[in-house]
Design a protein around this motif. Structure first.
Motif, short mmCIF file in Angstrom:
data_model
loop_
_atom_site.label_atom_id
_atom_site.label_comp_id
_atom_site.label_asym_id
_atom_site.label_seq_id
_atom_site.Cartn_x
_atom_site.Cartn_y
_atom_site.Cartn_z
N ASN A 1 9.93 3.73 -6.43
CA ASN A 1 9.71 4.30 -5.10
C ASN A 1 9.67 3.22 -4.02
O ASN A 1 10.24 3.38 -2.94
N VAL A 2 9.02 2.10 -4.34
CA VAL A 2 8.93 1.00 -3.37
C VAL A 2 10.30 0.39 -3.12
O VAL A 2 10.68 0.13 -1.98
N ASN A 3 11.06 0.17 -4.20
CA ASN A 3 12.40 -0.40 -4.05
C ASN A 3 13.30 0.51 -3.21
O ASN A 3 14.06 0.04 -2.35
N LYS A 4 13.18 1.81 -3.45
CA LYS A 4 13.98 2.78 -2.69
C LYS A 4 13.57 2.75 -1.22
O LYS A 4 14.42 2.77 -0.32
N PHE A 5 12.28 2.66 -0.96
CA PHE A 5 11.77 2.61 0.41
C PHE A 5 12.27 1.35 1.13
O PHE A 5 12.71 1.41 2.29
N LEU A 6 12.25 0.21 0.44
CA LEU A 6 12.70 -1.05 1.04
C LEU A 6 14.20 -1.02 1.33
O LEU A 6 14.65 -1.55 2.35
N GLU A 7 14.96 -0.40 0.44
CA GLU A 7 16.40 -0.27 0.66
C GLU A 7 16.70 0.59 1.88
O GLU A 7 17.57 0.26 2.70
N GLU A 8 15.97 1.70 2.02
CA GLU A 8 16.15 2.58 3.18
C GLU A 8 15.74 1.86 4.47
O GLU A 8 16.38 2.03 5.51
N LEU A 9 14.69 1.08 4.37
CA LEU A 9 14.22 0.34 5.54
C LEU A 9 15.25 -0.69 5.97
O LEU A 9 15.53 -0.85 7.17
N GLU A 10 15.84 -1.38 5.01
CA GLU A 10 16.85 -2.39 5.30
C GLU A 10 18.10 -1.74 5.89
O GLU A 10 18.71 -2.27 6.83
N GLY B 1 0.82 -1.21 0.00
CA GLY B 1 0.00 0.00 0.00
C GLY B 1 0.85 1.25 0.00
O GLY B 1 2.02 1.24 -0.36
N LYS B 2 0.27 2.33 0.47
CA LYS B 2 0.96 3.63 0.46
C LYS B 2 2.20 3.60 1.35
O LYS B 2 2.18 3.04 2.45
N ILE B 3 3.26 4.19 0.87
CA ILE B 3 4.49 4.31 1.65
C ILE B 3 4.70 5.78 1.99
O ILE B 3 4.06 6.66 1.41
N PRO B 4 5.59 6.10 2.96
CA PRO B 4 5.82 7.49 3.35
C PRO B 4 6.13 8.40 2.16
O PRO B 4 6.80 7.99 1.21
#
Length: 212
Positions: free
Chosen positions: A192-201, A121-124
């Protein structure tokens, strides 16, 4: 003695009427019910709770429900559904050891994400996670409207409910989708999702290093 036996039977019937335990609400992937945790633990705990409740009446006990057989029954009943699709279920055990298993349609959020072609769903810092058309919304409403829990709602009310759910996860409802424009949107969304997951990791790794 005959009087005592009749009284015992009356009590037994009474117990069958008094057991009004709330059904177990659990979501099980189609064709993938397994007696191992977490499902096995949830079912075992629920069945044990029912046994204790009945024992408190000092009259009868609920027979053990074989969790492995329950899983086999569920998998058989969902063999025509694509494996892995989440199915909300309601399980209620009767005093004679049998059970009622009601399998609902997949969650609304599942249908909405499938229609929008997204997994998350929506990410920050993101306003729109995906897009669907009013036709998608109507078709999902027709399916979800078949659920027992929504039986008293009109199709219009189900649509309104779905609009609210779509809004919470960032799915925008439009009249029509332009193929080229939508393809570009989905590509940007993927980045955007891939970037968010990388930052989360990266944040997780930093937290672990600080803890060490």
């Amino acid at each position: 003695m005959a009087k005592a036996m009749r009284k015992g039977k009356d009590w037994k019937k009474a117990v069958q009427k008094v057991i009004h335990a709330s059904p177990l609400q659990v979501t099980i992937p189609a064709g993938m019910a397994n007696p191992k945790p977490p499902l096995g633990s949830q079912l075992a705990q629920y069945f044990m709770k029912l046994q204790i409740n009945v024992v408190l009446f000092c009259i009868n006990t609920v027979r053990n429900i074989n969790v492995a057989n329950f899983c086999k029954d569920f998998n058989l009943r969902t063999e025509n559904i694509k494996e892995g699709i989440p199915l909300p279920c309601r399980v209620k055990v009767k005093s004679d050891g049998t059970y009622d298993l009601v399998i609902h349609k997949p969650p609304a959020i599942y249908f909405l994400k499938q229609a929008a072609g997204i997994q998350k769903g929506k990410i920050p810092n993101e306003e729109v996670a995906g897009k669907i058309t009013f036709k998608h919304l109507y078709e999902i409403a027709c399916i979800k409207g078949q659920d027992p829990t929504l039986a008293l709602l009109t199709l219009e009310q189900v649509c309104v409910m779905l609009v609210g759910i779509a809004r919470t996860c960032g799915i925008k409802i439009v009249r029509e989708l332009d193929p080229a424009e939508h393809a570009q949107f989905m590509e940007e969304r993927k980045e955007n999702v891939n970037k968010f997951l990388e930052e989360l990791e990266a944040a997780k790794e930093t937290k672990i290093r600080r803890a060490v």
